[in-house]
Design a protein around this motif. Structure first.
Motif, PDB file in Angstrom:
ATOM      1  N   LEU A  92       0.846  -1.194   0.000  1.00  0.00           N
ATOM      2  CA  LEU A  92       0.000   0.000   0.000  1.00  0.00           C
ATOM      3  C   LEU A  92       0.876   1.237   0.000  1.00  0.00           C
ATOM      4  O   LEU A  92       1.974   1.230   0.567  1.00  0.00           O
ATOM      5  CB  LEU A  92      -0.907   0.018   1.238  1.00  0.00           C
ATOM      6  CG  LEU A  92      -1.870  -1.166   1.407  1.00  0.00           C
ATOM      7  CD1 LEU A  92      -2.555  -1.103   2.769  1.00  0.00           C
ATOM      8  CD2 LEU A  92      -2.897  -1.163   0.303  1.00  0.00           C
ATOM      9  N   ASN A  93       0.382   2.314  -0.626  1.00  0.00           N
ATOM     10  CA  ASN A  93       1.140   3.568  -0.599  1.00  0.00           C
ATOM     11  C   ASN A  93       0.760   4.356   0.660  1.00  0.00           C
ATOM     12  O   ASN A  93      -0.005   3.884   1.509  1.00  0.00           O
ATOM     13  CB  ASN A  93       0.914   4.375  -1.883  1.00  0.00           C
ATOM     14  CG  ASN A  93      -0.523   4.799  -2.084  1.00  0.00           C
ATOM     15  OD1 ASN A  93      -1.339   4.760  -1.165  1.00  0.00           O
ATOM     16  ND2 ASN A  93      -0.843   5.219  -3.299  1.00  0.00           N
ATOM     17  N   SER A  94       1.253   5.585   0.792  1.00  0.00           N
ATOM     18  CA  SER A  94       1.025   6.381   2.003  1.00  0.00           C
ATOM     19  C   SER A  94      -0.434   6.791   2.176  1.00  0.00           C
ATOM     20  O   SER A  94      -0.860   7.089   3.291  1.00  0.00           O
ATOM     21  CB  SER A  94       1.923   7.619   1.992  1.00  0.00           C
ATOM     22  OG  SER A  94       1.641   8.403   0.840  1.00  0.00           O
ATOM     23  N   GLN A  95      -1.206   6.805   1.092  1.00  0.00           N
ATOM     24  CA  GLN A  95      -2.634   7.131   1.195  1.00  0.00           C
ATOM     25  C   GLN A  95      -3.489   5.893   1.463  1.00  0.00           C
ATOM     26  O   GLN A  95      -4.710   5.982   1.524  1.00  0.00           O
ATOM     27  CB  GLN A  95      -3.139   7.786  -0.102  1.00  0.00           C
ATOM     28  CG  GLN A  95      -2.649   9.189  -0.333  1.00  0.00           C
ATOM     29  CD  GLN A  95      -1.328   9.186  -1.099  1.00  0.00           C
ATOM     30  OE1 GLN A  95      -1.028   8.255  -1.828  1.00  0.00           O
ATOM     31  NE2 GLN A  95      -0.537  10.229  -0.895  1.00  0.00           N
ATOM     32  N   GLY A  96      -2.878   4.733   1.593  1.00  0.00           N
ATOM     33  CA  GLY A  96      -3.608   3.503   1.867  1.00  0.00           C
ATOM     34  C   GLY A  96      -4.166   2.837   0.622  1.00  0.00           C
ATOM     35  O   GLY A  96      -4.996   1.953   0.711  1.00  0.00           O
TER      36      GLY A  96
END
Length: 186
Positions: A92-96
């Motif tokens: 997952l990236n930092s924004q979920g």
């Protein structure tokens, strides 16, 4: 300068020739299509299955094995027990949001002979590929996913063919024990 280039190209040519001779001498050869030990085989794939279609095409190209329309008269029967494709979030990236996926392609099958004796126990082949994901590249990533599944399907067919080719080879190398007649005790 042209003399120097000539000697370099001559040296390259000689080295290429030597390398080719060494490869031939060691017995290297490209892997050809698998020679199946069966005269006829029946596949339980659905007629619309892309994997079944590709497997049939490869069996026809591999040699003398005929694909039977029914199990009647087939020397071997390949039963597909399960065929699944799965897409699992890997990271997952930092924004979920998902930024990477793992694609799974699983096939479970077994092989029986005409007398329903199991020649190959239920075998599962699992292939996996990872794919990065970016929302701004939605169309290209979905096209890449389709290509990866198609590549896994080709790999799956080759693995199934290798397992089919090894079935009788393994049985043929096992020593056969002659049947001994037992005399009844008097």
């Amino acid at each position: 300068m042209s003399i120097r280039m000539l000697s370099n190209s001559g040296l390259r040519w000689t080295l290429t020739l030597i390398m080719t001779a060494m490869l031939c001498a060691c017995g290297f050869q490209l892997r050809g299509s698998a020679k199946l030990p069966f005269k006829s085989i029946y596949l339980t794939f659905a007629d619309t299955s892309p994997l079944g279609t590709e497997l049939k095409r490869n069996i026809r190209n591999s040699g003398d094995t005929a694909i039977m329309p029914s199990a009647e008269g087939a020397e071997a029967i390949l039963e597909v027990l399960a065929e699944t494709k799965e897409k699992v979030i890997l990271t997952l990236n930092s924004q979920g949001r998902a930024s990477e996926y793992m694609l799974y392609y699983k096939l479970t099958f077994r092989v029986k002979d005409a007398q329903q004796k199991e020649l190959l126990a239920p075998t599962m082949i699992t292939l996996k590929r990872d794919i990065s994901y970016n929302v701004s590249q939605e169309l290209s990533k979905s096209a890449e996913e389709v290509l990866l599944y198609r590549d896994m399907q080709t790999d799956m067919v080759q693995q199934v063919l290798r397992r089919l080719a090894a079935i009788k080879t393994a049985q043929a190398t096992q020593p056969t024990v002659p049947e001994q007649s037992v005399q009844p005790a008097k």
